[in-house]
Design a protein around this motif. Structure first.
Motif, PDB file in Angstrom:
ATOM      1  N   MET A   1      25.988  18.331  31.864  1.00 28.46           N
ATOM      2  CA  MET A   1      26.669  18.945  32.999  1.00 28.46           C
ATOM      3  C   MET A   1      28.151  19.061  32.680  1.00 28.46           C
ATOM      4  N   ALA A   2      28.761  20.230  32.995  1.00 27.85           N
ATOM      5  CA  ALA A   2      30.160  20.441  32.669  1.00 27.85           C
ATOM      6  C   ALA A   2      31.032  19.608  33.571  1.00 27.85           C
ATOM      7  N   SER A   3      32.159  19.125  33.037  1.00 32.34           N
ATOM      8  CA  SER A   3      33.090  18.320  33.804  1.00 32.34           C
ATOM      9  C   SER A   3      33.920  19.209  34.699  1.00 32.34           C
ATOM     10  N   SER A   4      34.666  18.570  35.648  1.00 30.25           N
ATOM     11  CA  SER A   4      35.519  19.322  36.566  1.00 30.25           C
ATOM     12  C   SER A   4      36.609  20.062  35.815  1.00 30.25           C
ATOM     13  N   ALA A   5      37.193  19.381  34.794  1.00 31.74           N
ATOM     14  CA  ALA A   5      38.255  20.013  34.020  1.00 31.74           C
ATOM     15  C   ALA A   5      37.732  21.227  33.285  1.00 31.74           C
ATOM     16  N   ASP A   6      36.540  21.099  32.675  1.00 33.68           N
ATOM     17  CA  ASP A   6      35.956  22.237  31.971  1.00 33.68           C
ATOM     18  C   ASP A   6      35.650  23.365  32.937  1.00 33.68           C
ATOM     19  N   SER A   7      35.215  23.036  34.135  1.00 35.61           N
ATOM     20  CA  SER A   7      34.946  24.057  35.138  1.00 35.61           C
ATOM     21  C   SER A   7      36.232  24.777  35.508  1.00 35.61           C
ATOM     22  N   TRP A   8      37.311  24.036  35.601  1.00 36.71           N
ATOM     23  CA  TRP A   8      38.598  24.661  35.924  1.00 36.71           C
ATOM     24  C   TRP A   8      38.996  25.642  34.826  1.00 36.71           C
ATOM     25  N   VAL A   9      38.832  25.244  33.575  1.00 36.85           N
ATOM     26  CA  VAL A   9      39.179  26.122  32.454  1.00 36.85           C
ATOM     27  C   VAL A   9      38.298  27.368  32.466  1.00 36.85           C
ATOM     28  N   LYS A  10      37.009  27.193  32.766  1.00 33.67           N
ATOM     29  CA  LYS A  10      36.094  28.326  32.808  1.00 33.67           C
ATOM     30  C   LYS A  10      36.506  29.301  33.904  1.00 33.67           C
ATOM     31  N   GLU A  11      36.851  28.793  35.073  1.00 27.82           N
ATOM     32  CA  GLU A  11      37.270  29.665  36.165  1.00 27.82           C
ATOM     33  C   GLU A  11      38.596  30.348  35.833  1.00 27.82           C
ATOM     34  N   PHE A  12      39.483  29.627  35.150  1.00 25.33           N
ATOM     35  CA  PHE A  12      40.753  30.237  34.769  1.00 25.33           C
ATOM     36  C   PHE A  12      40.523  31.369  33.763  1.00 25.33           C
ATOM     37  N   ASN A  13      39.616  31.165  32.822  1.00 26.18           N
ATOM     38  CA  ASN A  13      39.320  32.221  31.841  1.00 26.18           C
ATOM     39  C   ASN A  13      38.735  33.447  32.526  1.00 26.18           C
ATOM     40  N   GLU A  14      37.883  33.221  33.526  1.00 22.38           N
ATOM     41  CA  GLU A  14      37.326  34.348  34.281  1.00 22.38           C
ATOM     42  C   GLU A  14      38.433  35.086  35.035  1.00 22.38           C
ATOM     43  N   ALA A  15      39.367  34.332  35.606  1.00 23.11           N
ATOM     44  CA  ALA A  15      40.496  34.963  36.297  1.00 23.11           C
ATOM     45  C   ALA A  15      41.350  35.755  35.305  1.00 23.11           C
ATOM     46  N   SER A  16      41.534  35.238  34.092  1.00 19.77           N
ATOM     47  CA  SER A  16      42.308  35.948  33.075  1.00 19.77           C
ATOM     48  C   SER A  16      41.621  37.250  32.683  1.00 19.77           C
ATOM     49  N   LYS A  17      40.298  37.210  32.538  1.00 19.00           N
ATOM     50  CA  LYS A  17      39.556  38.430  32.217  1.00 19.00           C
ATOM     51  C   LYS A  17      39.688  39.459  33.343  1.00 19.00           C
ATOM     52  N   LEU A  18      39.663  38.974  34.580  1.00 25.05           N
ATOM     53  CA  LEU A  18      39.833  39.872  35.716  1.00 25.05           C
ATOM     54  C   LEU A  18      41.226  40.499  35.695  1.00 25.05           C
ATOM     55  N   ALA A  19      42.254  39.710  35.349  1.00 26.75           N
ATOM     56  CA  ALA A  19      43.616  40.243  35.250  1.00 26.75           C
ATOM     57  C   ALA A  19      43.702  41.294  34.154  1.00 26.75           C
ATOM     58  N   ASP A  20      43.050  41.064  33.023  1.00 32.23           N
ATOM     59  CA  ASP A  20      43.050  42.058  31.936  1.00 32.23           C
ATOM     60  C   ASP A  20      42.362  43.345  32.380  1.00 32.23           C
ATOM     61  N   ILE A  46      41.271  48.852  42.385  1.00 30.32           N
ATOM     62  CA  ILE A  46      42.302  47.979  41.798  1.00 30.32           C
ATOM     63  C   ILE A  46      42.818  46.999  42.845  1.00 30.32           C
ATOM     64  N   ARG A  47      43.039  47.489  44.066  1.00 31.46           N
ATOM     65  CA  ARG A  47      43.540  46.607  45.130  1.00 31.46           C
ATOM     66  C   ARG A  47      42.544  45.493  45.442  1.00 31.46           C
ATOM     67  N   ARG A  48      41.255  45.832  45.497  1.00 35.62           N
ATOM     68  CA  ARG A  48      40.256  44.804  45.760  1.00 35.62           C
ATOM     69  C   ARG A  48      40.234  43.749  44.655  1.00 35.62           C
ATOM     70  N   LYS A  49      40.329  44.198  43.413  1.00 42.60           N
ATOM     71  CA  LYS A  49      40.312  43.255  42.292  1.00 42.60           C
ATOM     72  C   LYS A  49      41.554  42.363  42.312  1.00 42.60           C
ATOM     73  N   ILE A  50      42.716  42.931  42.679  1.00 35.45           N
ATOM     74  CA  ILE A  50      43.937  42.118  42.761  1.00 35.45           C
ATOM     75  C   ILE A  50      43.804  41.075  43.860  1.00 35.45           C
ATOM     76  N   THR A  51      43.179  41.450  44.972  1.00 38.45           N
ATOM     77  CA  THR A  51      42.970  40.495  46.058  1.00 38.45           C
ATOM     78  C   THR A  51      42.027  39.375  45.628  1.00 38.45           C
ATOM     79  N   ILE A  52      40.944  39.747  44.926  1.00 39.00           N
ATOM     80  CA  ILE A  52      40.006  38.734  44.422  1.00 39.00           C
ATOM     81  C   ILE A  52      40.709  37.808  43.438  1.00 39.00           C
ATOM     82  N   LEU A  53      41.557  38.393  42.594  1.00 36.06           N
ATOM     83  CA  LEU A  53      42.312  37.580  41.637  1.00 36.06           C
ATOM     84  C   LEU A  53      43.221  36.596  42.370  1.00 36.06           C
ATOM     85  N   GLY A  54      43.894  37.053  43.426  1.00 36.24           N
ATOM     86  CA  GLY A  54      44.749  36.157  44.193  1.00 36.24           C
ATOM     87  C   GLY A  54      43.965  35.010  44.824  1.00 36.24           C
ATOM     88  N   THR A  55      42.770  35.312  45.317  1.00 37.57           N
ATOM     89  CA  THR A  55      41.922  34.272  45.905  1.00 37.57           C
ATOM     90  C   THR A  55      41.519  33.242  44.856  1.00 37.57           C
TER      91      THR A  55
END
Length: 233
Positions: A1-20, A46-55
Protein backbone atom coordinates in the motif's frame (compact mmCIF):
# COMPACT_ATOMS: atom_id res chain seq x y z
CA UNK A 1 0.00 0.00 0.00
CA UNK A 2 1.36 3.43 -0.94
CA UNK A 3 2.31 5.78 1.89
CA UNK A 4 0.73 9.20 2.45
CA UNK A 5 3.88 10.95 1.25
CA UNK A 6 3.96 8.87 -1.94
CA UNK A 7 0.28 9.64 -2.49
CA UNK A 8 1.03 13.34 -2.15
CA UNK A 9 3.80 13.09 -4.76
CA UNK A 10 1.50 11.15 -7.09
CA UNK A 11 -1.23 13.77 -6.79
CA UNK A 12 1.30 16.54 -7.32
CA UNK A 13 2.58 14.86 -10.50
CA UNK A 14 -1.00 14.59 -11.77
CA UNK A 15 -1.51 18.29 -11.03
CA UNK A 16 1.73 19.08 -12.92
CA UNK A 17 0.52 17.10 -15.93
CA UNK A 18 -2.76 19.00 -15.81
CA UNK A 19 -0.82 22.31 -15.74
CA UNK A 20 1.21 21.20 -18.78
CA UNK A 21 -2.01 20.32 -20.61
CA UNK A 22 -3.48 23.74 -19.80
CA UNK A 23 -0.31 25.44 -21.00
CA UNK A 24 -0.45 23.49 -24.27
CA UNK A 25 -4.11 24.45 -24.78
CA UNK A 26 -3.24 28.08 -24.17
CA UNK A 27 -0.65 27.81 -26.93
CA UNK A 28 -3.33 26.49 -29.30
CA UNK A 29 -5.37 29.70 -29.02
CA UNK A 30 -3.32 31.38 -31.73
CA UNK A 31 -4.58 28.84 -34.28
CA UNK A 32 -8.24 29.54 -33.46
CA UNK A 33 -10.40 32.39 -34.81
CA UNK A 34 -10.76 35.46 -32.56
CA UNK A 35 -14.37 34.54 -31.80
CA UNK A 36 -16.93 31.89 -32.51
CA UNK A 37 -18.39 28.73 -30.90
CA UNK A 38 -15.23 26.71 -31.31
CA UNK A 39 -13.12 29.38 -29.63
CA UNK A 40 -15.63 29.71 -26.79
CA UNK A 41 -15.63 25.94 -26.19
CA UNK A 42 -11.84 25.91 -26.19
CA UNK A 43 -11.63 28.75 -23.67
CA UNK A 44 -14.33 27.20 -21.49
CA UNK A 45 -12.41 23.92 -21.39
CA UNK A 46 -9.25 25.79 -20.35
CA UNK A 47 -11.13 27.63 -17.59
CA UNK A 48 -12.57 24.39 -16.23
CA UNK A 49 -9.14 22.76 -16.19
CA UNK A 50 -7.61 25.79 -14.41
CA UNK A 51 -10.36 25.58 -11.78
CA UNK A 52 -9.74 21.85 -11.30
CA UNK A 53 -6.02 22.57 -11.00
CA UNK A 54 -6.71 25.18 -8.32
CA UNK A 55 -8.84 22.70 -6.38
CA UNK A 56 -6.08 20.08 -6.51
CA UNK A 57 -3.51 22.60 -5.36
CA UNK A 58 -5.74 23.50 -2.41
CA UNK A 59 -6.00 19.82 -1.50
CA UNK A 60 -2.23 19.36 -1.77
CA UNK A 61 -1.65 22.44 0.37
CA UNK A 62 -4.01 21.13 3.06
CA UNK A 63 -2.39 17.69 3.09
CA UNK A 64 1.19 18.91 3.16
CA UNK A 65 1.30 19.95 6.86
CA UNK A 66 -0.21 16.58 7.85
CA UNK A 67 2.46 14.48 6.13
CA UNK A 68 5.01 14.49 9.00
CA UNK A 69 2.39 13.05 11.38
CA UNK A 70 1.51 10.26 8.97
CA UNK A 71 4.99 9.37 7.75
CA UNK A 72 8.26 10.84 8.98
CA UNK A 73 9.88 13.06 6.34
CA UNK A 74 12.76 15.44 6.73
CA UNK A 75 12.26 19.16 7.14
CA UNK A 76 14.30 19.70 4.01
CA UNK A 77 11.96 17.47 2.02
CA UNK A 78 8.96 19.28 3.46
CA UNK A 79 10.38 22.68 2.38
CA UNK A 80 11.18 21.26 -1.05
CA UNK A 81 7.61 20.19 -1.54
CA UNK A 82 6.36 23.56 -0.33
CA UNK A 83 8.54 25.23 -2.96
CA UNK A 84 7.23 22.82 -5.61
CA UNK A 85 3.67 23.71 -4.61
CA UNK A 86 4.37 27.45 -4.63
CA UNK A 87 5.93 27.27 -8.11
CA UNK A 88 3.03 25.27 -9.51
CA UNK A 89 0.48 27.64 -7.97
CA UNK A 90 2.37 30.60 -9.45
CA UNK A 91 2.19 28.92 -12.84
CA UNK A 92 -1.53 28.32 -12.36
CA UNK A 93 -2.10 31.98 -11.43
CA UNK A 94 -0.20 33.12 -14.52
CA UNK A 95 -2.33 30.92 -16.76
CA UNK A 96 -5.48 32.20 -15.05
CA UNK A 97 -4.29 35.78 -15.58
CA UNK A 98 -3.81 35.02 -19.26
CA UNK A 99 -7.55 34.36 -19.46
CA UNK A 100 -8.50 37.24 -17.12
CA UNK A 101 -10.24 34.86 -14.74
CA UNK A 102 -10.23 34.51 -10.98
CA UNK A 103 -10.02 31.08 -9.41
CA UNK A 104 -13.10 31.54 -7.23
CA UNK A 105 -15.32 33.13 -9.85
CA UNK A 106 -14.60 30.37 -12.32
CA UNK A 107 -15.22 27.68 -9.71
CA UNK A 108 -18.69 29.11 -9.25
CA UNK A 109 -19.31 28.83 -12.99
CA UNK A 110 -17.97 25.29 -12.99
CA UNK A 111 -20.25 24.16 -10.14
CA UNK A 112 -23.24 26.03 -11.50
CA UNK A 113 -23.82 28.09 -8.34
CA UNK A 114 -25.84 31.29 -8.55
CA UNK A 115 -24.34 32.94 -5.49
CA UNK A 116 -20.71 33.96 -5.98
CA UNK A 117 -18.48 33.37 -2.94
CA UNK A 118 -16.72 36.27 -1.33
CA UNK A 119 -13.27 36.74 -2.86
CA UNK A 120 -10.10 36.58 -0.81
CA UNK A 121 -9.38 40.24 -1.50
CA UNK A 122 -12.70 41.35 -0.02
CA UNK A 123 -12.21 39.12 3.03
CA UNK A 124 -8.78 40.53 3.78
CA UNK A 125 -9.67 44.18 3.25
CA UNK A 126 -9.02 46.23 6.39
CA UNK A 127 -7.42 43.39 8.37
CA UNK A 128 -4.14 43.76 10.21
CA UNK A 129 -1.60 40.96 10.72
CA UNK A 130 -3.54 39.45 13.61
CA UNK A 131 -6.72 39.61 11.59
CA UNK A 132 -5.04 37.93 8.64
CA UNK A 133 -3.79 35.15 10.92
CA UNK A 134 -7.27 34.70 12.34
CA UNK A 135 -8.77 34.66 8.85
CA UNK A 136 -6.24 32.07 7.74
CA UNK A 137 -7.08 29.90 10.75
CA UNK A 138 -10.79 30.27 10.00
CA UNK A 139 -10.24 29.22 6.39
CA UNK A 140 -8.16 26.24 7.50
CA UNK A 141 -10.88 25.29 9.99
CA UNK A 142 -13.53 25.46 7.26
CA UNK A 143 -11.35 23.32 5.01
CA UNK A 144 -10.81 20.78 7.81
CA UNK A 145 -14.56 20.63 8.42
CA UNK A 146 -15.11 20.06 4.71
CA UNK A 147 -12.54 17.28 4.70
CA UNK A 148 -14.17 15.79 7.80
CA UNK A 149 -17.56 15.69 6.08
CA UNK A 150 -15.95 14.17 3.01
CA UNK A 151 -14.32 11.53 5.20
CA UNK A 152 -17.69 10.71 6.81
CA UNK A 153 -19.23 10.35 3.36
CA UNK A 154 -16.43 8.05 2.24
CA UNK A 155 -16.77 5.92 5.39
CA UNK A 156 -20.55 5.70 4.93
CA UNK A 157 -20.06 4.67 1.31
CA UNK A 158 -17.54 2.06 2.42
CA UNK A 159 -20.02 0.59 4.93
CA UNK A 160 -22.70 0.44 2.25
CA UNK A 161 -20.27 -1.30 -0.10
CA UNK A 162 -19.39 -3.83 2.61
CA UNK A 163 -23.07 -4.50 3.29
CA UNK A 164 -23.71 -5.03 -0.42
CA UNK A 165 -20.72 -7.33 -0.58
CA UNK A 166 -22.06 -9.41 2.34
CA UNK A 167 -25.46 -9.60 0.65
CA UNK A 168 -23.82 -10.77 -2.57
CA UNK A 169 -21.86 -13.41 -0.65
CA UNK A 170 -25.10 -14.65 0.94
CA UNK A 171 -26.83 -14.89 -2.43
CA UNK A 172 -23.79 -16.64 -3.84
CA UNK A 173 -23.90 -19.24 -1.07
CA UNK A 174 -27.65 -19.73 -1.61
CA UNK A 175 -27.09 -20.22 -5.32
CA UNK A 176 -24.32 -22.74 -4.61
CA UNK A 177 -26.64 -24.65 -2.27
CA UNK A 178 -29.42 -24.58 -4.86
CA UNK A 179 -27.00 -25.82 -7.49
CA UNK A 180 -26.01 -28.73 -5.24
CA UNK A 181 -29.69 -29.60 -4.63
CA UNK A 182 -30.35 -29.51 -8.38
CA UNK A 183 -27.36 -31.79 -9.01
CA UNK A 184 -28.60 -34.24 -6.35
CA UNK A 185 -32.13 -34.24 -7.79
CA UNK A 186 -30.74 -34.76 -11.29
CA UNK A 187 -28.69 -37.76 -10.08
CA UNK A 188 -31.73 -39.34 -8.39
CA UNK A 189 -33.81 -38.74 -11.51
CA UNK A 190 -31.19 -40.45 -13.68
CA UNK A 191 -31.14 -43.47 -11.33
CA UNK A 192 -34.93 -43.66 -11.46
CA UNK A 193 -34.86 -43.54 -15.25
CA UNK A 194 -32.34 -46.40 -15.33
CA UNK A 195 -34.56 -48.49 -13.05
CA UNK A 196 -37.58 -47.82 -15.24
CA UNK A 197 -35.60 -48.86 -18.29
CA UNK A 198 -34.55 -52.11 -16.60
CA UNK A 199 -38.15 -52.86 -15.51
CA UNK A 200 -39.40 -52.17 -19.00
CA UNK A 201 -36.79 -54.51 -20.44
CA UNK A 202 -37.72 -57.22 -17.95
CA UNK A 203 -41.38 -56.74 -18.71
CA UNK A 204 -40.72 -57.14 -22.41
CA UNK A 205 -38.67 -60.26 -21.72
CA UNK A 206 -41.44 -61.76 -19.54
CA UNK A 207 -44.00 -61.02 -22.23
CA UNK A 208 -41.89 -62.80 -24.82
CA UNK A 209 -41.58 -65.86 -22.56
CA UNK A 210 -45.33 -65.96 -21.97
CA UNK A 211 -46.01 -65.73 -25.68
CA UNK A 212 -43.58 -68.56 -26.36
CA UNK A 213 -45.19 -70.72 -23.67
CA UNK A 214 -48.67 -70.11 -25.07
CA UNK A 215 -47.49 -70.98 -28.56
CA UNK A 216 -45.98 -74.24 -27.29
CA UNK A 217 -49.20 -75.14 -25.49
CA UNK A 218 -51.21 -74.37 -28.62
CA UNK A 219 -48.89 -76.53 -30.75
CA UNK A 220 -49.20 -79.40 -28.27
CA UNK A 221 -53.00 -79.14 -28.30
CA UNK A 222 -53.03 -79.09 -32.11
CA UNK A 223 -50.74 -82.10 -32.21
CA UNK A 224 -53.04 -84.03 -29.82
CA UNK A 225 -56.14 -83.08 -31.85
CA UNK A 226 -54.52 -84.16 -35.10
CA UNK A 227 -53.36 -87.44 -33.55
CA UNK A 228 -56.86 -88.13 -32.24
CA UNK A 229 -58.44 -87.42 -35.59
CA UNK A 230 -56.05 -89.69 -37.39
CA UNK A 231 -56.59 -92.55 -34.91
CA UNK A 232 -60.38 -92.50 -34.86
CA UNK A 233 -60.89 -91.90 -38.54
Amino acid sequence: MASSADSWVKEFNEASKLADDINARLGERSSLPPSGPETQRHLSAIRRKITILGTRLDSLENLLPKLPSRQPISEKELHRRQDMLVNLRSKSNQMASALNMSRFGNRSDLLGQDNKPVSEINRTTGLDNYGLVGLQRQIMKEQDEGLGKLEETVISTKHIALAVNEELDLHSRLLDSLDQDVDGTNSRLQRAQKRLAMLSKKAKSSCSCMCSLVMVIVLVILAVVIWALIKFL
